[in-house]
Design a protein around this motif. Structure first.
Motif, PDB file in Angstrom:
ATOM      1  N   GLY A  46       0.805  -1.221   0.000  1.00 28.90           N
ATOM      2  CA  GLY A  46       0.000   0.000   0.000  1.00 28.90           C
ATOM      3  C   GLY A  46       0.836   1.268   0.000  1.00 28.90           C
ATOM      4  O   GLY A  46       0.359   2.336  -0.394  1.00 28.90           O
ATOM      5  N   ASP A  47       2.100   1.191   0.427  1.00 25.21           N
ATOM      6  CA  ASP A  47       2.990   2.352   0.475  1.00 25.21           C
ATOM      7  C   ASP A  47       3.866   2.481  -0.767  1.00 25.21           C
ATOM      8  O   ASP A  47       4.618   3.449  -0.891  1.00 25.21           O
ATOM      9  CB  ASP A  47       3.897   2.270   1.707  1.00 25.21           C
ATOM     10  CG  ASP A  47       3.120   2.337   3.004  1.00 25.21           C
ATOM     11  OD1 ASP A  47       1.980   2.846   3.000  1.00 25.21           O
ATOM     12  OD2 ASP A  47       3.651   1.871   4.035  1.00 25.21           O
ATOM     13  N   CYS A  48       3.819   1.516  -1.679  1.00 31.65           N
ATOM     14  CA  CYS A  48       4.679   1.524  -2.868  1.00 31.65           C
ATOM     15  C   CYS A  48       4.217   2.581  -3.866  1.00 31.65           C
ATOM     16  O   CYS A  48       3.034   2.708  -4.126  1.00 31.65           O
ATOM     17  CB  CYS A  48       4.673   0.157  -3.541  1.00 31.65           C
ATOM     18  SG  CYS A  48       5.395  -1.140  -2.550  1.00 31.65           S
ATOM     19  N   GLN A  49       5.184   3.292  -4.426  1.00 33.30           N
ATOM     20  CA  GLN A  49       4.918   4.316  -5.431  1.00 33.30           C
ATOM     21  C   GLN A  49       5.453   3.877  -6.787  1.00 33.30           C
ATOM     22  O   GLN A  49       6.339   3.028  -6.865  1.00 33.30           O
ATOM     23  CB  GLN A  49       5.583   5.637  -5.026  1.00 33.30           C
ATOM     24  CG  GLN A  49       5.135   6.177  -3.687  1.00 33.30           C
ATOM     25  CD  GLN A  49       3.658   6.528  -3.661  1.00 33.30           C
ATOM     26  OE1 GLN A  49       3.135   7.090  -4.621  1.00 33.30           O
ATOM     27  NE2 GLN A  49       2.977   6.183  -2.590  1.00 33.30           N
ATOM     28  N   ASP A  50       4.946   4.481  -7.849  1.00 34.52           N
ATOM     29  CA  ASP A  50       5.390   4.182  -9.204  1.00 34.52           C
ATOM     30  C   ASP A  50       6.887   4.453  -9.352  1.00 34.52           C
ATOM     31  O   ASP A  50       7.394   5.448  -8.845  1.00 34.52           O
ATOM     32  CB  ASP A  50       4.605   5.044 -10.194  1.00 34.52           C
ATOM     33  CG  ASP A  50       4.813   4.630 -11.637  1.00 34.52           C
ATOM     34  OD1 ASP A  50       5.131   3.446 -11.876  1.00 34.52           O
ATOM     35  OD2 ASP A  50       4.640   5.484 -12.527  1.00 34.52           O
ATOM     36  N   ARG A  51       7.603   3.521 -10.010  1.00 51.12           N
ATOM     37  CA  ARG A  51       9.032   3.596 -10.316  1.00 51.12           C
ATOM     38  C   ARG A  51       9.923   3.426  -9.088  1.00 51.12           C
ATOM     39  O   ARG A  51      11.113   3.672  -9.153  1.00 51.12           O
ATOM     40  CB  ARG A  51       9.391   4.918 -11.035  1.00 51.12           C
ATOM     41  CG  ARG A  51       8.575   5.223 -12.261  1.00 51.12           C
ATOM     42  CD  ARG A  51       8.736   4.256 -13.386  1.00 51.12           C
ATOM     43  NE  ARG A  51      10.132   4.197 -13.818  1.00 51.12           N
ATOM     44  CZ  ARG A  51      10.695   3.154 -14.390  1.00 51.12           C
ATOM     45  NH1 ARG A  51       9.991   2.072 -14.601  1.00 51.12           N
ATOM     46  NH2 ARG A  51      11.935   3.155 -14.751  1.00 51.12           N
ATOM     47  N   GLN A  52       9.399   2.999  -7.985  1.00 49.98           N
ATOM     48  CA  GLN A  52      10.169   2.791  -6.761  1.00 49.98           C
ATOM     49  C   GLN A  52      10.720   1.368  -6.741  1.00 49.98           C
ATOM     50  O   GLN A  52      10.033   0.424  -7.113  1.00 49.98           O
ATOM     51  CB  GLN A  52       9.252   3.012  -5.553  1.00 49.98           C
ATOM     52  CG  GLN A  52       9.903   2.847  -4.215  1.00 49.98           C
ATOM     53  CD  GLN A  52       8.908   3.047  -3.067  1.00 49.98           C
ATOM     54  OE1 GLN A  52       7.708   3.180  -3.286  1.00 49.98           O
ATOM     55  NE2 GLN A  52       9.416   3.064  -1.866  1.00 49.98           N
ATOM     56  N   ILE A  53      11.980   1.219  -6.307  1.00 57.36           N
ATOM     57  CA  ILE A  53      12.557  -0.117  -6.136  1.00 57.36           C
ATOM     58  C   ILE A  53      12.186  -0.586  -4.734  1.00 57.36           C
ATOM     59  O   ILE A  53      12.462   0.107  -3.746  1.00 57.36           O
ATOM     60  CB  ILE A  53      14.081  -0.088  -6.327  1.00 57.36           C
ATOM     61  CG1 ILE A  53      14.409   0.299  -7.771  1.00 57.36           C
ATOM     62  CG2 ILE A  53      14.683  -1.446  -5.997  1.00 57.36           C
ATOM     63  CD1 ILE A  53      15.873   0.487  -8.057  1.00 57.36           C
ATOM     64  N   VAL A  54      11.552  -1.762  -4.660  1.00 57.94           N
ATOM     65  CA  VAL A  54      11.018  -2.240  -3.387  1.00 57.94           C
ATOM     66  C   VAL A  54      11.300  -3.724  -3.176  1.00 57.94           C
ATOM     67  O   VAL A  54      11.606  -4.452  -4.115  1.00 57.94           O
ATOM     68  CB  VAL A  54       9.485  -2.034  -3.297  1.00 57.94           C
ATOM     69  CG1 VAL A  54       9.127  -0.569  -3.342  1.00 57.94           C
ATOM     70  CG2 VAL A  54       8.769  -2.796  -4.380  1.00 57.94           C
ATOM     71  N   THR A  55      11.166  -4.133  -1.940  1.00 62.65           N
ATOM     72  CA  THR A  55      11.106  -5.543  -1.561  1.00 62.65           C
ATOM     73  C   THR A  55       9.808  -5.711  -0.794  1.00 62.65           C
ATOM     74  O   THR A  55       9.591  -5.020   0.208  1.00 62.65           O
ATOM     75  CB  THR A  55      12.308  -5.945  -0.700  1.00 62.65           C
ATOM     76  OG1 THR A  55      13.505  -5.724  -1.446  1.00 62.65           O
ATOM     77  CG2 THR A  55      12.224  -7.400  -0.283  1.00 62.65           C
ATOM     78  N   VAL A  56       8.947  -6.585  -1.287  1.00 60.48           N
ATOM     79  CA  VAL A  56       7.635  -6.804  -0.676  1.00 60.48           C
ATOM     80  C   VAL A  56       7.459  -8.283  -0.368  1.00 60.48           C
ATOM     81  O   VAL A  56       8.139  -9.133  -0.944  1.00 60.48           O
ATOM     82  CB  VAL A  56       6.489  -6.320  -1.600  1.00 60.48           C
ATOM     83  CG1 VAL A  56       6.525  -4.822  -1.772  1.00 60.48           C
ATOM     84  CG2 VAL A  56       6.531  -7.010  -2.949  1.00 60.48           C
ATOM     85  N   THR A  57       6.572  -8.582   0.546  1.00 56.35           N
ATOM     86  CA  THR A  57       6.254  -9.971   0.874  1.00 56.35           C
ATOM     87  C   THR A  57       4.753 -10.106   1.040  1.00 56.35           C
ATOM     88  O   THR A  57       4.064  -9.130   1.340  1.00 56.35           O
ATOM     89  CB  THR A  57       6.992 -10.444   2.138  1.00 56.35           C
ATOM     90  OG1 THR A  57       6.777 -11.838   2.315  1.00 56.35           O
ATOM     91  CG2 THR A  57       6.528  -9.700   3.376  1.00 56.35           C
ATOM     92  N   GLY A  58       4.246 -11.301   0.829  1.00 55.56           N
ATOM     93  CA  GLY A  58       2.822 -11.546   0.979  1.00 55.56           C
ATOM     94  C   GLY A  58       2.465 -12.941   0.519  1.00 55.56           C
ATOM     95  O   GLY A  58       3.331 -13.794   0.328  1.00 55.56           O
ATOM     96  N   THR A  59       1.179 -13.154   0.328  1.00 59.32           N
ATOM     97  CA  THR A  59       0.652 -14.441  -0.108  1.00 59.32           C
ATOM     98  C   THR A  59       0.089 -14.299  -1.513  1.00 59.32           C
ATOM     99  O   THR A  59      -0.580 -13.316  -1.826  1.00 59.32           O
ATOM    100  CB  THR A  59      -0.474 -14.905   0.845  1.00 59.32           C
ATOM    101  OG1 THR A  59       0.061 -15.020   2.159  1.00 59.32           O
ATOM    102  CG2 THR A  59      -1.041 -16.242   0.422  1.00 59.32           C
ATOM    103  N   LEU A  60       0.368 -15.288  -2.350  1.00 58.91           N
ATOM    104  CA  LEU A  60      -0.173 -15.282  -3.709  1.00 58.91           C
ATOM    105  C   LEU A  60      -1.646 -15.668  -3.654  1.00 58.91           C
ATOM    106  O   LEU A  60      -1.997 -16.728  -3.149  1.00 58.91           O
ATOM    107  CB  LEU A  60       0.589 -16.267  -4.590  1.00 58.91           C
ATOM    108  CG  LEU A  60       2.052 -15.935  -4.833  1.00 58.91           C
ATOM    109  CD1 LEU A  60       2.724 -17.050  -5.629  1.00 58.91           C
ATOM    110  CD2 LEU A  60       2.195 -14.609  -5.545  1.00 58.91           C
TER     111      LEU A  60
END
Length: 132
Positions: A46-60
């Motif tokens: 929910g905090d990710c912005q366009d063109r940002q490099i991120v590491t996220v985790t969750g469930t498929l």
């Protein structure tokens, strides 16, 4: 009466138990996923912005095969309790271990496509099955 609203007061044990009993299963799972994301040190989707490099985790949540411009593409929806993100592997029809209900950590650059967050060809790490 106290000037502090109820949501800002520290919740007692009874209040937390009552909240858990009155919450839906989906709310409880979302809360657990948000906590997992925080403890893994990942960015909330929910905090990710366009063109940002991120590491996220969750469930498929879902995994589907959808061709993009005539090229096979494996698409999965990753949910972390705050929002959903589409993860797309171009040129792949399937990947061993990528299946609904599986937890994973994905890294890459976020892009926006049709108003949704998308990670194309991310680096990923499948979470161990024993932890689920």
């Amino acid at each position: 009466m106290s000037a502090v609203p109820r949501s800002e007061k520290p919740a007692g044990r009874f209040r937390r138990m009552l909240d858990r009993l009155s919450s839906s299963q989906e709310d409880l799972e979302s809360e657990e996923l948000r906590e997992d994301s925080e403890t893994a040190g990942c960015t909330r989707i929910g905090d990710c912005q366009d063109r940002q490099i991120v590491t996220v985790t969750g469930t498929l949540r879902t995994v589907t095969l959808r061709p993009r411009a005539g090229v096979p593409a494996l698409e999965a929806e990753l949910f972390d309790g705050s929002a959903a993100l589409d993860v797309v592997w171009l040129g792949r029809r399937s990947i061993v271990g990528i299946e609904p209900g599986r937890k994973l950590i994905a890294s890459g650059r976020i892009s926006m496509s049709r108003g949704r967050r998308v990670l194309f060809n991310p680096k990923y790490e499948l979470r161990p099955l024993g932890r689920e």
